[in-house]
Design an enzyme around this catalytic site. Structure first.
Site, PDB file in Angstrom:
ATOM      1  N   HIS A  53     -12.870   5.035   2.943  1.00 15.26           N
ATOM      2  CA  HIS A  53     -12.696   4.261   4.172  1.00 15.26           C
ATOM      3  C   HIS A  53     -11.216   3.927   4.337  1.00 15.26           C
ATOM      4  O   HIS A  53     -10.635   4.136   5.403  1.00 15.26           O
ATOM      5  CB  HIS A  53     -13.548   2.994   4.118  1.00 15.26           C
ATOM      6  CG  HIS A  53     -13.181   1.965   5.137  1.00 15.26           C
ATOM      7  ND1 HIS A  53     -13.515   2.082   6.473  1.00 15.26           N
ATOM      8  CD2 HIS A  53     -12.498   0.799   5.042  1.00 15.26           C
ATOM      9  CE1 HIS A  53     -13.047   1.035   7.135  1.00 15.26           C
ATOM     10  NE2 HIS A  53     -12.430   0.238   6.298  1.00 15.26           N
ATOM     11  N   ASP A  57      10.872  18.352  25.678  1.00 16.46           N
ATOM     12  CA  ASP A  57       9.859  18.447  24.619  1.00 16.46           C
ATOM     13  C   ASP A  57      10.477  17.894  23.347  1.00 16.46           C
ATOM     14  O   ASP A  57      11.606  17.376  23.371  1.00 16.46           O
ATOM     15  CB  ASP A  57       9.383  19.906  24.425  1.00 16.46           C
ATOM     16  CG  ASP A  57       7.963  19.978  23.861  1.00 16.46           C
ATOM     17  OD1 ASP A  57       7.083  20.554  24.520  1.00 16.46           O
ATOM     18  OD2 ASP A  57       7.729  19.428  22.756  1.00 16.46           O
ATOM     19  N   TRP A  89      -8.124   2.721  -2.196  1.00 17.19           N
ATOM     20  CA  TRP A  89      -7.145   3.595  -1.525  1.00 17.19           C
ATOM     21  C   TRP A  89      -5.790   3.554  -2.215  1.00 17.19           C
ATOM     22  O   TRP A  89      -4.976   4.441  -2.058  1.00 17.19           O
ATOM     23  CB  TRP A  89      -7.008   3.218  -0.040  1.00 17.19           C
ATOM     24  CG  TRP A  89      -6.000   2.156   0.251  1.00 17.19           C
ATOM     25  CD1 TRP A  89      -6.160   0.813   0.104  1.00 17.19           C
ATOM     26  CD2 TRP A  89      -4.654   2.345   0.719  1.00 17.19           C
ATOM     27  NE1 TRP A  89      -5.011   0.155   0.442  1.00 17.19           N
ATOM     28  CE2 TRP A  89      -4.069   1.055   0.832  1.00 17.19           C
ATOM     29  CE3 TRP A  89      -3.880   3.465   1.043  1.00 17.19           C
ATOM     30  CZ2 TRP A  89      -2.746   0.858   1.265  1.00 17.19           C
ATOM     31  CZ3 TRP A  89      -2.576   3.269   1.482  1.00 17.19           C
ATOM     32  CH2 TRP A  89      -2.031   1.975   1.585  1.00 17.19           C
ATOM     33  N   SER A 134       2.959  16.396   6.647  1.00 16.92           N
ATOM     34  CA  SER A 134       2.808  16.290   8.093  1.00 16.92           C
ATOM     35  C   SER A 134       3.661  15.153   8.641  1.00 16.92           C
ATOM     36  O   SER A 134       4.386  15.302   9.631  1.00 16.92           O
ATOM     37  CB  SER A 134       1.337  16.050   8.436  1.00 16.92           C
ATOM     38  OG  SER A 134       1.202  15.591   9.747  1.00 16.92           O
ATOM     39  N   SER A 135       3.595  13.989   7.987  1.00 19.22           N
ATOM     40  CA  SER A 135       4.363  12.840   8.461  1.00 19.22           C
ATOM     41  C   SER A 135       5.856  13.096   8.378  1.00 19.22           C
ATOM     42  O   SER A 135       6.609  12.697   9.261  1.00 19.22           O
ATOM     43  CB  SER A 135       4.044  11.608   7.622  1.00 19.22           C
ATOM     44  OG  SER A 135       2.729  11.202   7.841  1.00 19.22           O
ATOM     45  N   HIS A 163       4.524  -0.743   0.710  1.00 13.55           N
ATOM     46  CA  HIS A 163       4.881  -1.806   1.617  1.00 13.55           C
ATOM     47  C   HIS A 163       5.549  -1.289   2.891  1.00 13.55           C
ATOM     48  O   HIS A 163       5.108  -1.636   3.990  1.00 13.55           O
ATOM     49  CB  HIS A 163       5.665  -2.951   0.977  1.00 13.55           C
ATOM     50  CG  HIS A 163       5.585  -4.074   1.919  1.00 13.55           C
ATOM     51  ND1 HIS A 163       4.475  -4.901   1.997  1.00 13.55           N
ATOM     52  CD2 HIS A 163       6.351  -4.374   2.972  1.00 13.55           C
ATOM     53  CE1 HIS A 163       4.634  -5.683   3.046  1.00 13.55           C
ATOM     54  NE2 HIS A 163       5.761  -5.393   3.651  1.00 13.55           N
ATOM     55  N   GLU A 202       4.961   1.372   4.185  1.00 11.92           N
ATOM     56  CA  GLU A 202       3.871   2.021   4.902  1.00 11.92           C
ATOM     57  C   GLU A 202       3.220   1.078   5.911  1.00 11.92           C
ATOM     58  O   GLU A 202       2.913   1.484   7.033  1.00 11.92           O
ATOM     59  CB  GLU A 202       2.830   2.523   3.897  1.00 11.92           C
ATOM     60  CG  GLU A 202       1.471   2.916   4.462  1.00 11.92           C
ATOM     61  CD  GLU A 202       1.509   4.132   5.360  1.00 11.92           C
ATOM     62  OE1 GLU A 202       2.565   4.814   5.397  1.00 11.92           O
ATOM     63  OE2 GLU A 202       0.511   4.400   6.039  1.00 11.92           O
ATOM     64  N   TYR A 232       4.567  -1.284   7.471  1.00 14.21           N
ATOM     65  CA  TYR A 232       5.465  -1.432   8.626  1.00 14.21           C
ATOM     66  C   TYR A 232       5.551  -0.150   9.422  1.00 14.21           C
ATOM     67  O   TYR A 232       5.738  -0.167  10.634  1.00 14.21           O
ATOM     68  CB  TYR A 232       6.839  -1.949   8.182  1.00 14.21           C
ATOM     69  CG  TYR A 232       6.705  -3.355   7.713  1.00 14.21           C
ATOM     70  CD1 TYR A 232       6.770  -3.665   6.368  1.00 14.21           C
ATOM     71  CD2 TYR A 232       6.428  -4.367   8.619  1.00 14.21           C
ATOM     72  CE1 TYR A 232       6.570  -4.960   5.943  1.00 14.21           C
ATOM     73  CE2 TYR A 232       6.228  -5.662   8.200  1.00 14.21           C
ATOM     74  CZ  TYR A 232       6.299  -5.954   6.857  1.00 14.21           C
ATOM     75  OH  TYR A 232       6.087  -7.227   6.434  1.00 14.21           O
ATOM     76  N   SER A 238       5.473  -3.888  23.305  1.00 13.22           N
ATOM     77  CA  SER A 238       6.714  -4.169  24.028  1.00 13.22           C
ATOM     78  C   SER A 238       6.819  -3.405  25.334  1.00 13.22           C
ATOM     79  O   SER A 238       7.673  -3.702  26.163  1.00 13.22           O
ATOM     80  CB  SER A 238       7.923  -3.838  23.171  1.00 13.22           C
ATOM     81  OG  SER A 238       7.966  -4.682  22.053  1.00 13.22           O
ATOM     82  N   HIS A 258       5.269  -7.968  -4.156  1.00  7.05           N
ATOM     83  CA  HIS A 258       4.372  -9.067  -3.804  1.00  7.05           C
ATOM     84  C   HIS A 258       2.917  -8.587  -3.837  1.00  7.05           C
ATOM     85  O   HIS A 258       2.010  -9.384  -3.721  1.00  7.05           O
ATOM     86  CB  HIS A 258       4.714  -9.700  -2.448  1.00  7.05           C
ATOM     87  CG  HIS A 258       4.501  -8.820  -1.245  1.00  7.05           C
ATOM     88  ND1 HIS A 258       5.445  -8.656  -0.288  1.00  7.05           N
ATOM     89  CD2 HIS A 258       3.449  -8.074  -0.844  1.00  7.05           C
ATOM     90  CE1 HIS A 258       4.991  -7.842   0.660  1.00  7.05           C
ATOM     91  NE2 HIS A 258       3.777  -7.479   0.340  1.00  7.05           N
ATOM     92  N   HIS A 259       2.716  -7.294  -4.040  1.00  6.84           N
ATOM     93  CA  HIS A 259       1.368  -6.799  -4.261  1.00  6.84           C
ATOM     94  C   HIS A 259       1.003  -6.859  -5.739  1.00  6.84           C
ATOM     95  O   HIS A 259      -0.093  -6.470  -6.112  1.00  6.84           O
ATOM     96  CB  HIS A 259       1.260  -5.341  -3.793  1.00  6.84           C
ATOM     97  CG  HIS A 259       1.571  -5.153  -2.345  1.00  6.84           C
ATOM     98  ND1 HIS A 259       0.618  -5.253  -1.363  1.00  6.84           N
ATOM     99  CD2 HIS A 259       2.732  -4.861  -1.710  1.00  6.84           C
ATOM    100  CE1 HIS A 259       1.190  -5.033  -0.174  1.00  6.84           C
ATOM    101  NE2 HIS A 259       2.471  -4.796  -0.355  1.00  6.84           N
ATOM    102  N   THR A 319       9.929 -11.279  12.218  1.00  9.51           N
ATOM    103  CA  THR A 319       8.627 -11.089  12.854  1.00  9.51           C
ATOM    104  C   THR A 319       8.372 -12.215  13.845  1.00  9.51           C
ATOM    105  O   THR A 319       7.898 -11.981  14.965  1.00  9.51           O
ATOM    106  CB  THR A 319       7.516 -11.055  11.797  1.00  9.51           C
ATOM    107  OG1 THR A 319       7.928 -10.217  10.725  1.00  9.51           O
ATOM    108  CG2 THR A 319       6.227 -10.532  12.382  1.00  9.51           C
ATOM    109  N   LYS A 357      10.172 -11.690  17.049  1.00  9.18           N
ATOM    110  CA  LYS A 357       9.497 -10.771  17.973  1.00  9.18           C
ATOM    111  C   LYS A 357       8.375 -11.470  18.727  1.00  9.18           C
ATOM    112  O   LYS A 357       8.228 -11.310  19.943  1.00  9.18           O
ATOM    113  CB  LYS A 357       8.959  -9.559  17.229  1.00  9.18           C
ATOM    114  CG  LYS A 357      10.070  -8.671  16.678  1.00  9.18           C
ATOM    115  CD  LYS A 357       9.512  -7.417  16.039  1.00  9.18           C
ATOM    116  CE  LYS A 357       9.213  -6.347  17.062  1.00  9.18           C
ATOM    117  NZ  LYS A 357      10.417  -5.673  17.554  1.00  9.18           N
ATOM    118  N   ARG A 402     -12.588  -8.463  -4.403  1.00  9.11           N
ATOM    119  CA  ARG A 402     -12.668  -7.248  -3.594  1.00  9.11           C
ATOM    120  C   ARG A 402     -13.413  -6.175  -4.333  1.00  9.11           C
ATOM    121  O   ARG A 402     -13.514  -6.182  -5.560  1.00  9.11           O
ATOM    122  CB  ARG A 402     -11.258  -6.688  -3.378  1.00  9.11           C
ATOM    123  CG  ARG A 402     -10.406  -7.356  -2.379  1.00  9.11           C
ATOM    124  CD  ARG A 402      -9.015  -6.767  -2.425  1.00  9.11           C
ATOM    125  NE  ARG A 402      -8.949  -5.470  -1.769  1.00  9.11           N
ATOM    126  CZ  ARG A 402      -7.826  -4.848  -1.484  1.00  9.11           C
ATOM    127  NH1 ARG A 402      -6.682  -5.394  -1.832  1.00  9.11           N
ATOM    128  NH2 ARG A 402      -7.834  -3.681  -0.901  1.00  9.11           N
TER     129      ARG A 402
END
Lengths: 371, 538, 182
Positions: B86, B115, B151, B178-179, B262, B264, B266, B277, B311-312, B337, B340, B459
């Site tokens: 998932h 293009d 994951w 790909s990314s 991390h 990722e 963002y 925006s 922090h993880h 943040t 924004k 979890r």
């Protein structure tokens, strides 16, 4: 007036709810946990205040600046002063939060001058406790989930401490600083007691220390808190905090038990004795996959009842149980169970359900097979 | 060989049927061989929607099992496979490709380019994805099933898994490629192919957020590839990177993974910010407040995102100085943040607001993403995190920022840009229904998970102690409601394509980027073949 | 397009190809050079103290004003090894040389090879626990039924932070697979 009363009642109700067990952190049984409660409340209050403020503006805008009520759009789109203000003010707020938090962080790390040191080892899927130093030194036992399988599978009503009960609880005296060293035998687990505000990952091959000092007697329950495989949800942690004299009595009792159950690996055991012991070992370690009926859940968990392996040469089955089957959920039980337990459980499976081997496996045979 | 096309000059492209001249191919082969950014955008978006449904079904399996204490539906091993896949499918298969789809469709049109810079590589960036997704799905059918490791794929649990783990590793390599290729394309396009007069500080905010996101992607996707490759060699080639027996350390994996992990989040959030925006100013009929400040805030978030990864990992046994450093750095991200959020509210302030579906989703984003951001602030505090790490509080936090954040922004983007893409309007009433159902069921599902986490529910468990029952029941009911509401979205999109009302040239009166002001609706197959000249800020 | 421009294009492309190839080869070479480079950097920065042998401090004063308790821990998750410290804990002064012994017993019928990995609690106390003689990272082969006593000689660096007064030294034995086929 009525409005104020209503708000007051609502506020009290919310506070009451916040105190109720399911809404908030568990009641603290240590000073650190108490500090954490306080920090959490303080930060939540601040956060709610800011949230309501900012979204007050947004909702007001949604109400008053609608095109449908004829509001015309203004044209402004920048203001350096305002940008600076709403950068600096949050920074200041963060510093105000950070200061008390820092003190607790430092306090949590100070494991010095402990009265008792306990090593906690995470296994797939149980905990081992070794009292290394202080009163109780030398006590060593394994703590396994004791909730019966029938309750988990819905065939019996669930007990009050469903999934939070074990056969052997960790016992500590009240008011003494306990240093806990966490490690693991296989993969990463994590040991946690919310009531003490203590959590630490258990990393294979490494020890890491944490500490707690219980300020209340009672039984405190929790669970493994790092995914460690199939039965991650089935390896609880139970710590019982007792007064000092009761602790002394517990220590004495543990020493007696240890003396009397020393397993002699070269002894020969009777078939019935092995089967009885094996049934217990099966219930604690095998029933999750292979089921109480021995029928398993094919294809993931093969049936043992009528299985070719279980009814075939005993060394083949012994080897599999000892060494596991890589790439599947069958772990190497040779690492977790001693020769007697392995001999007993294999004897049990070969003589249970429809299997009728009629013979016993002795611990010495297991020992011989350990490569 | 370029045909001598009737070029109507000034970048308006041809006005007649946009479905001819697709490189000479029709049918399936058109889609297989296309190098057109609009086609490729469409492919990404459909792929993303399909993956969203697949990942959604897995979520429903999880929530069905968690409806009551006890094991009723699946066994714990399969449950772990569900939670893992998932996560992987939603992150890599649904949400990231959705925003890449937006990037492909919108970036060239928003900067006056015909293009993407590397049109053929663009095709390959997409077509790797279905192949990678098939590998992920295929892992379920391997002996041992799909990996049941979360994951985040922590070692050494990953070393115990069957061959499904190796398929997953291969899939991740492909997804990363790909990314990376997509990001190279985006960076080159934005930096080199802007129309004359389209300076960096005149670009729509959506383009800015993708410029920054593309840098983040090329920086961290290779790190993820490194982490999973080291896992692969630990599994099969005798290395011991994450195994103490050979002098390695399981925590090393966590450092490498989260150094990717991390930024990722963002990478997912920044394009969402970009969409919002665009939408909020359009429906406020007022320019985005503090454009320059928004650019700096986004850059600040991106830079800070590289120094907060641990922090993880507050509970791995890190020394105090490490915990304090990462705590302070993480708290600091709240500042840009917040800037924004304030700028978005200021954009609305004294605007002339209407609340069509895109705006509803954008406002839902603003409210709920900020809520998720605040729970992130709570989690950033080490002592509090000690109680909340690896509990449902974290699950609630990231679903607020990923679903109510990124997914809502994606919905806003689809509703907003659909008229430009297909020349038809979606059904506004049904769109609003989709919004409200999603909004309500989302909160029913995830708000209560905060309480479950506070009360101590870990979890990744398929069964739980009785005290968590109430929250789990409520959450599961919400999840099914949320899931079925997304079928309505599918219906709205299909209905719009088949029989939507013809869209006017400017369906959104406040939308003023050049894709709206200089191009017809729908946009022709080829646009800006001659670059427009931008004279003033759009 | 005229011929001169095409030729220029070809030359430019060739030049670019050469540059890119040089970069690719350089990065490949860098990958190999990383192996000795990594060792040098770790030495220079004092990282990777686990494997580096510790040297005794010359002329170290024994700090009699403080005592440090050293707890000894042993792990061997394959139960066929019995592995224990002969002492559970001892108290030393920083700077003082101390020796402890660990005992390993191979209860199997076949020889086994294993090696021990050390770990410390608190983690950063490890760099202050100078081990002058230890059996970590050295493969030990024990014959069937053999018992062996192995010493650890160590010294606490007087620079140990003042707030640390208990250090746990823990060893975990891991079997070296394939090294003990009979």
């Amino acid at each position: 007036m009525l409005k104020k009363l209503a708000i007051g009642v609502l506020g009290l109700a919310l506070c009451g709810l916040a105190m109720a067990a399911e809404w908030n952190l568990q009641p603290a049984a240590s000073k650190i946990a108490d500090d954490i409660h306080g920090l959490h409340e303080w930060v939540m209050t601040l956060v709610i205040f800011i949230f309501v403020g900012v979204f007050g503006f947004m909702f007001w805008s949604i109400y008053a600046h609608r095109k449908s009520v004829g509001h015309k759009a203004a044209n402004f789109h920048e203001n350096v002063g305002v940008e600076i203000a709403w950068t600096v003010i949050p920074l200041v707020v963060l510093v105000i939060i950070g200061w008390p938090v820092t003190k607790t962080v430092i306090a949590q790390k100070d494991t010095s001058n402990a009265d008792i040191t306990v090593k906690v080892t995470g296994f797939q899927w149980k905990w081992g406790y070794d009292y290394l130093k202080g009163e109780g030194e030398g006590i060593s036992f394994v703590s396994t989930l004791s909730t019966p399988r029938e309750q988990i599978e819905g065939r019996a009503p669930k007990g009050e401490h469903y999934l939070l009960e074990v056969d052997n609880e960790m016992v500590v005296p009240i008011g003494k600083k306990v240093r806990v060293l966490t490690t693991a035998a296989d993969v990463i687990h994590s040991w946690w007691v919310p009531a003490f505000g203590a959590k630490q990952d258990a990393i294979p091959g490494y020890i890491r220390d944490l500490w707690f000092k219980a300020t209340k007697t009672g039984t405190f329950r929790s669970q493994c808190v790092e995914l460690c495989g199939k039965d991650h949800g089935f390896m609880p942690i139970v710590v019982r905090v007792v007064p000092a004299d009761e602790y002394t009595r517990w220590v004495a009792a543990q020493r007696e038990i240890a003396a009397s159950v020393a397993d002699d690996p070269d002894k020969s055991y009777a078939l019935d004795e092995l089967k009885a012991r094996g049934e217990k070992v099966y219930a604690a370690n095998c029933v999750g996959c292979h089921q109480a009926t021995g029928k398993g859940v094919p294809p993931a968990f093969p049936a043992l009842d009528g299985s070719k392996l279980v009814n075939g040469p005993k060394n083949d089955q012994l080897a599999l149980v000892l060494n596991g089957k890589p790439g599947t959920a069958m772990v190497a039980f040779g690492k977790q169970l001693d020769d007697l337990e392995l001999a007993a459980v294999v004897t049990f499976t070969r003589n249970a359900w429809g299997n009728r081997a009629g013979e016993a496996i002795q611990p010495s045979e297991v020992k011989a097979l350990r490569k | 060989m370029s045909a001598v096309l009737d070029n109507h000059g000034h970048g308006h492209g041809r006005v007649h049927d946009p479905h001819d001249h697709h490189g000479g191919y029709g049918g399936i082969m058109r889609w297989v061989t296309t190098t057109n950014h609009k086609d490729i955008g469409t492919l990404y978006l459909w792929f993303s929607l399909i993956m969203f449904m697949v990942g959604g079904v897995m979520a429903l399996v999880i929530r069905a099992e968690l409806f009551q204490p006890g094991l009723q539906i699946v066994n714990p091993d399969f449950f772990n496979q569900m939670t893992t896949m998932h996560g992987l499918i939603m992150v890599f298969g649904a949400i990231m490709p959705a925003f890449v789809g937006f990037a492909n469709w919108q970036i060239p049109m928003m900067i006056g380019a015909p293009d993407m810079a590397f049109a053929r590589m663009n095709n390959w960036s997409f077509w790797i994805l279905p192949f990678a997704a098939s590998l992920l799905i295929l892992s379920f059918f391997m002996p041992g099933g799909a990996p049941g490791v979360g994951w985040t794929l922590y070692a050494p649990l990953t070393v115990q898994m069957g061959i499904g783990m190796d398929l997953t590793i291969f899939a991740i390599h492909l997804l990363g490629m790909s990314s990376i290729m997509g990001s190279i394309n985006i960076l080159t396009t934005i930096l080199n192919m802007r129309a004359p007069g389209m300076t960096l500080m005149r670009m729509p905010m959506f383009v800015w957020t993708w410029l920054i996101t593309a840098y983040l992607l090329v920086a961290v996707m290779p790190v993820l590839a490194g982490a999973v490759t080291m896992t692969l060699t630990d599994r099969h080639f005798g290395t011991t990177f994450f195994n103490a027996a050979g002098g390695g350390d399981p925590v090393l994996y966590q450092h490498i993974f989260w150094f990717f992990g991390h930024p990722e989040v963002y990478i997912i959030a920044l394009p969402a910010f970009g969409v919002v925006s665009q939408v909020i100013p359009a429906f406020s009929r007022k320019p985005l407040f503090g454009y320059a400040s928004m650019v700096s805030a986004t850059t600040g978030i991106a830079v800070l995102s590289f120094i907060v990864w641990a922090h993880h990992m507050y509970t791995v046994g890190m020394p105090v100085t490490g915990q304090l450093f990462f705590m302070y750095a993480t708290m600091l991200i709240a500042v840009p943040t917040g800037v924004k959020v304030f700028n978005w509210v200021a954009t609305m302030w004294h605007g002339s607001l209407t609340f069509e579906t895109p705006m509803l989703f954008a406002l839902g984003f603003l409210f709920l993403f900020t809520l998720g951001g605040f729970t992130g602030l709570v989690l950033s505090l080490v002592p509090v995190d000690i109680q909340l790490h690896d509990t449902y509080y974290v699950v609630a936090h990231f679903h607020y920022v990923m679903v109510a954040g990124a997914l809502f922004a994606a919905f806003a983007g689809v509703y907003f840009w659909l008229p430009k893409w297909i020349g038809r309007m979606y059904d506004e009433t049904l769109g609003k229904w989709h919004f409200w159902l999603t909004m309500i069921f989302f909160n029913v599902t995830f708000f209560v998970q905060h309480f479950a986490g506070l009360a101590g529910m870990p979890r990744r468990i398929p069964d739980y102690p009785l005290m968590f029952e109430t929250w789990n029941r409520i959450s599961s009911i919400g999840a099914f409601g949320f899931g079925f509401s997304q079928l309505l979205f599918l219906y709205v999109v299909l209905k719009a394509i088949r029989s939507g009302e013809k869209a006017p040239e400017r369906p959104w009166e406040g939308a003023d980027s050049i894709d709206w002001t200089l191009l017809p609706t729908p946009a022709p197959y080829h646009t800006f073949e001659t670059p427009p000249v931008i004279e003033e800020a759009p | 397009m005229n011929q001169a421009l095409l030729d220029q294009r070809v030359r430019d492309n060739r030049r670019m190809l050469v540059k890119l190839s040089v970069v690719a080869l350089a990065m490949f070479g860098f990958g190999f050079a990383l192996v000795p480079l990594y060792e040098k950097i770790c030495q220079a920065l004092g990282v990777n103290t686990l494997i580096a042998p510790d040297r005794a401090y010359a002329n170290t004063q024994v700090d009699l004003t403080r005592s440090v308790t050293i707890e000894l821990d042993a792990n061997a998750h394959d139960l066929a090894w019995r592995f224990r410290p002969m002492l559970r804990h001892l108290t030393v002064h920083p700077g003082e040389l101390a020796q402890v012994e660990y005992e390993i017993v191979n209860v199997r019928e076949t020889p086994v090879t294993a090696q021990a990995i050390p770990s410390y609690g608190p983690q950063n106390a490890g760099q202050y626990l100078r081990k002058l003689e230890c059996f970590c990272f050295t493969q030990q082969t024990l014959a069937a039924g053999e018992t062996r006593r192995m010493p650890v000689v160590f010294q606490i660096d007087p620079a140990l932070p003042k707030d640390v007064n208990t250090i746990t030294l823990s060893y975990t034995f891991f079997e070296v697979a394939g090294a003990s086929k009979e």
